[in-house]
Design a protein around this motif. Structure first.
Motif, PDB file in Angstrom:
ATOM      1  N   LEU A 123       0.850  -1.458   0.275  1.00 31.79           N
ATOM      2  CA  LEU A 123      -0.087   0.005  -0.072  1.00 31.79           C
ATOM      3  C   LEU A 123       0.988   1.078   0.056  1.00 31.79           C
ATOM      4  O   LEU A 123       0.659   2.305  -0.645  1.00 31.79           O
ATOM      5  N   ASP A 124       1.756   1.531   0.879  1.00 33.25           N
ATOM      6  CA  ASP A 124       2.727   2.061   0.930  1.00 33.25           C
ATOM      7  C   ASP A 124       3.630   2.412  -0.513  1.00 33.25           C
ATOM      8  O   ASP A 124       3.577   4.293  -0.717  1.00 33.25           O
ATOM      9  N   ARG A 125       4.108   1.807  -0.828  1.00 38.58           N
ATOM     10  CA  ARG A 125       4.389   1.955  -2.267  1.00 38.58           C
ATOM     11  C   ARG A 125       3.302   2.778  -4.027  1.00 38.58           C
ATOM     12  O   ARG A 125       3.390   2.986  -4.337  1.00 38.58           O
ATOM     13  N   TYR A 126       2.113   1.594  -3.617  1.00 41.36           N
ATOM     14  CA  TYR A 126       1.151   1.923  -3.732  1.00 41.36           C
ATOM     15  C   TYR A 126       0.767   4.311  -4.037  1.00 41.36           C
ATOM     16  O   TYR A 126       0.992   5.052  -4.819  1.00 41.36           O
ATOM     17  N   VAL A 127       0.375   4.209  -2.722  1.00 48.27           N
ATOM     18  CA  VAL A 127       0.562   5.885  -2.317  1.00 48.27           C
ATOM     19  C   VAL A 127       1.486   6.562  -2.806  1.00 48.27           C
ATOM     20  O   VAL A 127       1.279   7.836  -3.591  1.00 48.27           O
ATOM     21  N   ALA A 128       2.743   6.008  -2.922  1.00 47.53           N
ATOM     22  CA  ALA A 128       4.069   6.787  -3.120  1.00 47.53           C
ATOM     23  C   ALA A 128       4.171   6.637  -4.522  1.00 47.53           C
ATOM     24  O   ALA A 128       4.445   8.083  -5.428  1.00 47.53           O
ATOM     25  N   ILE A 129       3.767   6.079  -4.788  1.00 51.27           N
ATOM     26  CA  ILE A 129       3.642   6.178  -6.883  1.00 51.27           C
ATOM     27  C   ILE A 129       2.304   7.200  -7.307  1.00 51.27           C
ATOM     28  O   ILE A 129       2.588   7.279  -8.346  1.00 51.27           O
ATOM     29  N   CYS A 130       1.369   6.730  -6.831  1.00 55.14           N
ATOM     30  CA  CYS A 130      -0.291   7.034  -7.860  1.00 55.14           C
ATOM     31  C   CYS A 130      -0.020   8.169  -7.266  1.00 55.14           C
ATOM     32  O   CYS A 130      -0.917   9.230  -7.921  1.00 55.14           O
ATOM     33  N   TYR A 131       0.241   8.530  -5.795  1.00 55.60           N
ATOM     34  CA  TYR A 131      -0.485   9.732  -5.439  1.00 55.60           C
ATOM     35  C   TYR A 131       1.647  10.704  -4.696  1.00 55.60           C
ATOM     36  O   TYR A 131       1.254  10.926  -3.217  1.00 55.60           O
ATOM     37  N   PRO A 132       2.024  10.609  -5.290  1.00 52.43           N
ATOM     38  CA  PRO A 132       3.382  11.224  -4.715  1.00 52.43           C
ATOM     39  C   PRO A 132       3.670  11.928  -3.686  1.00 52.43           C
ATOM     40  O   PRO A 132       3.631  13.034  -2.616  1.00 52.43           O
ATOM     41  N   SER A 136       3.067  12.037   2.069  1.00 57.19           N
ATOM     42  CA  SER A 136       3.421  12.031   3.356  1.00 57.19           C
ATOM     43  C   SER A 136       1.878  12.470   4.261  1.00 57.19           C
ATOM     44  O   SER A 136       1.802  12.057   5.621  1.00 57.19           O
ATOM     45  N   SER A 137       0.955  13.320   3.876  1.00 58.02           N
ATOM     46  CA  SER A 137      -0.070  13.138   4.267  1.00 58.02           C
ATOM     47  C   SER A 137      -1.473  11.888   4.371  1.00 58.02           C
ATOM     48  O   SER A 137      -1.667  12.133   5.487  1.00 58.02           O
ATOM     49  N   ILE A 138      -1.288  11.672   3.453  1.00 64.70           N
ATOM     50  CA  ILE A 138      -1.562  10.209   3.603  1.00 64.70           C
ATOM     51  C   ILE A 138      -1.373   8.725   4.745  1.00 64.70           C
ATOM     52  O   ILE A 138      -1.720   8.461   5.738  1.00 64.70           O
ATOM     53  N   LEU A 139       0.245   8.940   4.393  1.00 66.41           N
ATOM     54  CA  LEU A 139       0.544   7.608   5.571  1.00 66.41           C
ATOM     55  C   LEU A 139       1.777   8.743   6.256  1.00 66.41           C
ATOM     56  O   LEU A 139       2.723   8.408   6.442  1.00 66.41           O
ATOM     57  N   SER A 140       0.863   8.955   7.239  1.00 70.38           N
ATOM     58  CA  SER A 140       1.180   9.778   8.495  1.00 70.38           C
ATOM     59  C   SER A 140       1.597   8.919   9.690  1.00 70.38           C
ATOM     60  O   SER A 140       1.626   7.962   9.525  1.00 70.38           O
ATOM     61  N   MET A 223      -2.582  -1.873  -9.894  1.00 74.12           N
ATOM     62  CA  MET A 223      -2.709  -0.118 -10.153  1.00 74.12           C
ATOM     63  C   MET A 223      -1.291   0.878 -10.131  1.00 74.12           C
ATOM     64  O   MET A 223      -1.691   1.908 -10.910  1.00 74.12           O
ATOM     65  N   ILE A 224      -0.080  -0.114  -9.491  1.00 72.92           N
ATOM     66  CA  ILE A 224       1.056   0.341  -9.234  1.00 72.92           C
ATOM     67  C   ILE A 224       1.207   0.414 -11.135  1.00 72.92           C
ATOM     68  O   ILE A 224       2.076   1.302 -11.891  1.00 72.92           O
ATOM     69  N   LEU A 225       1.579  -0.777 -11.608  1.00 71.42           N
ATOM     70  CA  LEU A 225       1.980  -0.778 -12.909  1.00 71.42           C
ATOM     71  C   LEU A 225       1.477  -0.068 -13.846  1.00 71.42           C
ATOM     72  O   LEU A 225       1.845   0.222 -15.224  1.00 71.42           O
ATOM     73  N   GLN A 226      -0.126  -0.322 -13.798  1.00 73.06           N
ATOM     74  CA  GLN A 226      -1.118   0.773 -14.259  1.00 73.06           C
ATOM     75  C   GLN A 226      -0.086   2.319 -14.436  1.00 73.06           C
ATOM     76  O   GLN A 226       0.124   3.272 -15.771  1.00 73.06           O
ATOM     77  N   ALA A 227      -0.088   2.472 -13.733  1.00 70.94           N
ATOM     78  CA  ALA A 227       0.725   3.981 -12.998  1.00 70.94           C
ATOM     79  C   ALA A 227       1.916   4.013 -13.757  1.00 70.94           C
ATOM     80  O   ALA A 227       2.329   4.804 -14.402  1.00 70.94           O
ATOM     81  N   VAL A 228       2.746   2.646 -13.614  1.00 65.93           N
ATOM     82  CA  VAL A 228       3.968   2.750 -13.952  1.00 65.93           C
ATOM     83  C   VAL A 228       3.888   2.843 -15.461  1.00 65.93           C
ATOM     84  O   VAL A 228       5.309   3.898 -16.318  1.00 65.93           O
TER      85      VAL A 228
END
Length: 315
Positions: A123-132, A136-140, A223-228
């Protein structure tokens, strides 16, 4: 194997762990690679935890989850490997009834925790890549603490009934465990009574935990693959793939032997018993050994900090 002296009101004071049935003579030598992997796991994960704790630049979601993974790995392999090595090298097979149930709890609870941490890292990788920008605000820090607490609570709450229910069952006396540690189904097979509840609950917990976590991991990486693939720059795509590749390797190293062990206990009657036990042992030591190596090599900040640490020590 026939169990003697059935007792319907009590449990045996001790169990006998046989190690790897069928490979009794080879166990002494088999122990050496396990010992080496265990030392690498303990030292490697301890260094990762120390570096993340002492380096302020690494106080980010990805590294917090990595520290959680390292702590889980230390508990998981330390709960079994010292006793396993004493069986292989010293022939110290006896384990107390309550010690056995405690070991069983730690093995299964922290296997669940490790699965949950791997899901959280996906999930962290997903947020980092799709919502960079919102990472920091989502994964506080409060969100990370909440996720970590839920993962630990899930493991404890789901696995505790294993030990509590097994404690109440009648056991056959003087019956050894055909395993190198107290695995749930290996212990349940010694019960002189109806084990339907234990078997069904074990299946439920395994499929619920693994099924949920693998589903979330799969959706996250789809979803990460799709975004990348939408990234215009080839370099950016390669960097994103490289970041995710190490995590995928760790996921496969954890789930493949784990699923093999779980399915072999229940359905793999044609699998040689020694193969099953060796895979079960590897399941508890290979991921903790690989995790600090993979993340230490692939993560630039940790790698540089490790080099600096060893230079300071003159190594």
């Amino acid at each position: 194997m026939v169990c003697l002296n059935i007792s319907t009101n009590s449990h045996p004071d001790t169990f006998l762990l046989l190690g790897i049935p069928g490979l009794k003579e080879a166990q002494f030598w088999i122990a050496f690679p396990f010992f080496i992997m265990y030392i690498i796991a303990v030292v490697g994960n301890a260094i990762v935890i120390f570096i993340i704790k002492t380096e302020p630049n690494l106080h980010e979601p990805m590294y917090f989850f990595l520290a959680m993974l390292a702590i889980t790995d230390l508990v998981l392999c330390t709960s079994t490997m010292p006793k396993m090595l004493s069986i292989f090298w010293l022939g110290s097979r006896e384990i107390g009834f309550h010690a056995c149930l405690t070991q069983m709890f730690f093995v299964h609870a922290f296997s669940s925790v490790e699965s949950g941490v791997l899901m959280a890292m996906a999930l962290d990788r997903y947020v980092a890549i799709c919502y960079p920008l919102q990472h920091s605000s989502i994964l506080s820090v409060p969100a990370i603490v909440t996720m970590g607490s839920l993962v630990v609570a899930r493991g404890v709450l789901l696995v505790s009934p294993f030990s509590l229910h097994v404690h109440r069952l009648p056991f056959c006396q003087d019956c050894p465990i055909s395993h190198a540690y107290c695995e749930h189904m290996a212990v349940v097979k010694l019960v002189c009574g109806d084990t339907t509840v234990s078997v069904i609950y074990g299946l439920f917990v395994a499929f619920a935990v693994v099924g949920f976590d693998v589903f979330i991991i799969s959706v996250s990486y789809a979803m990460i693959l799709q975004a990348v693939l939408r990234l215009p720059c080839t370099g950016a795509r390669l960097k994103a793939f490289s970041t995710c590749a190490s995590h995928l390797c760790i996921i496969l190293a954890f789930y493949i032997p784990g699923l093999f062990t779980f399915l072999a206990h229940r359905f793999g009657h044609s699998v040689p018993h020694h193969v099953h036990i060796i895979m079960a042992n590897l399941y508890l030591v290979v991921p903790p050994t690989l995790n600090p190596i993979v993340y230490g090599v692939k993560t630039k900040q940790i790698r540089e900090r490790m080099f600096y640490f060893f230079q300071q020590k003159g190594m």
